[in-house]
Design an enzyme around this catalytic site. Sequence first.
Site, PDB file in Angstrom:
ATOM      1  N   SER A   1       0.861  -1.046  -0.031  1.00  0.00           N
ATOM      2  CA  SER A   1       0.033  -0.094   0.067  1.00  0.00           C
ATOM      3  C   SER A   1       0.800   1.239   0.041  1.00  0.00           C
ATOM      4  O   SER A   1       0.350   2.350  -0.259  1.00  0.00           O
ATOM      5  CB  SER A   1      -0.821   0.042   1.229  1.00  0.00           C
TER       6      SER A   1
ATOM      7  N   HIS B   1       1.832   4.083   7.093  1.00  0.00           N
ATOM      8  CA  HIS B   1       1.077   5.005   6.099  1.00  0.00           C
ATOM      9  C   HIS B   1       1.521   6.416   6.052  1.00  0.00           C
ATOM     10  O   HIS B   1       1.931   6.870   7.259  1.00  0.00           O
ATOM     11  CB  HIS B   1      -0.533   5.093   5.949  1.00  0.00           C
TER      12      HIS B   1
ATOM     13  N   ASP C   1      -7.518   6.543   4.752  1.00  0.00           N
ATOM     14  CA  ASP C   1      -7.512   5.202   5.621  1.00  0.00           C
ATOM     15  C   ASP C   1      -8.843   5.270   6.606  1.00  0.00           C
ATOM     16  O   ASP C   1      -8.809   4.264   7.423  1.00  0.00           O
ATOM     17  CB  ASP C   1      -6.223   5.225   6.429  1.00  0.00           C
TER      18      ASP C   1
END
Lengths: 178, 184
Positions: free
Chosen positions: A55, A95, A121
């Site tokens: 990701s 992230h 998210d």
Amino acid sequence: MLDSLFDDVKRMNKRQFIYQVLSFGMIVSSALMIWKGLMVVTGSESPIVVVLSGSMEPAFHRGDLLFLTNYPEEPVRVGEIVVFKVEGRDIPIVHRVLKLHEKNNGTVKFLTKGDNNSVDDRGLYAQGQLWLTKKDVVGRARGFLPYVGMVTIYMNEYPKFKFAVLGCLAIYVLVHRE
Amino acid sequence: MGETNEVVKINKWDGAAAKNAVDDAIREVLTGDLKCKESFALIDGRLFLCALAVGVALYALLWDYLYPFPQSRLVLIICVSSYFILMGILTLYTTFKEKGIFVVAKEKVGNTTRVWEASSYVKKHDDKYNLILVMRDSNGKYREASINKSFANYIDTNGTVVQNLVLNEITKLYNSLSSEKKEK
């Protein structure tokens, strides 16, 4: 064959055997103490993590090893890559910070998104959670080592293989007199 | 474990195994045939250091489990630093105090006590077994002798330690160190 494997152990006296067990214990303890020492130095409860998903491509790939720090005096900023925990998920997520609100009293709330994901998210957070706060943060990425973490990934994907390797090592150390 | 008088068979090409087997045979000679009493203070000291280090690590693990990280910081700092200090002490202990001594045996002769210390080392990829036997008595006498012979002198072709050969060698050394005239 198996009989001769334990010959060394059978021939030991009580003290030699205790020493054998203790030196095995010291190998494990040394690894543990290095890990705990890193925790203290970096301030992060998990100073080294492995990237498990794609990701964050192209910044990080599956299997990259990340080094984290989590010093309370360093503020989180937009654009930084953070590792955070979400309630109900065992594995922390790596992230990038997308939006951040900071109050005068120092509290922050922020939103994250994976570079390679098309949406932010919020869908990954706990039910009803819209923002992350400082207490969710495990650490901030400070450096990385590509591919090394693949070993860990394979080990976790094939737990039997992991236990076999660890078991063999343990038996070797316990049985073999140095 | 520790049964005496059984035939010890080892892989004679494994230097460490061969050394351990001959060490054990010498211990048996000193404490058995020569009727000295083994003293465990030296090895107990090392075991104590090891146990303490493992204990410190276990304590850190438990504390960190009970009080998750940011809270346990101080205890972790103390445990981690004392663990590495203990490791340092252990290294110093084995290199400067133990110095490869694998048996310490005491013996009473008349009203003097003799202490025998046997240490050994084998160089890597070498067949020579170096044995150093030290005698100290309560009158302050100190004598030392060493043998440097191939493992072939103690172990036969099958990898069995020949107790008689070891006994002969050790008895010879023991007698030469015991007799007064050999004083240097």
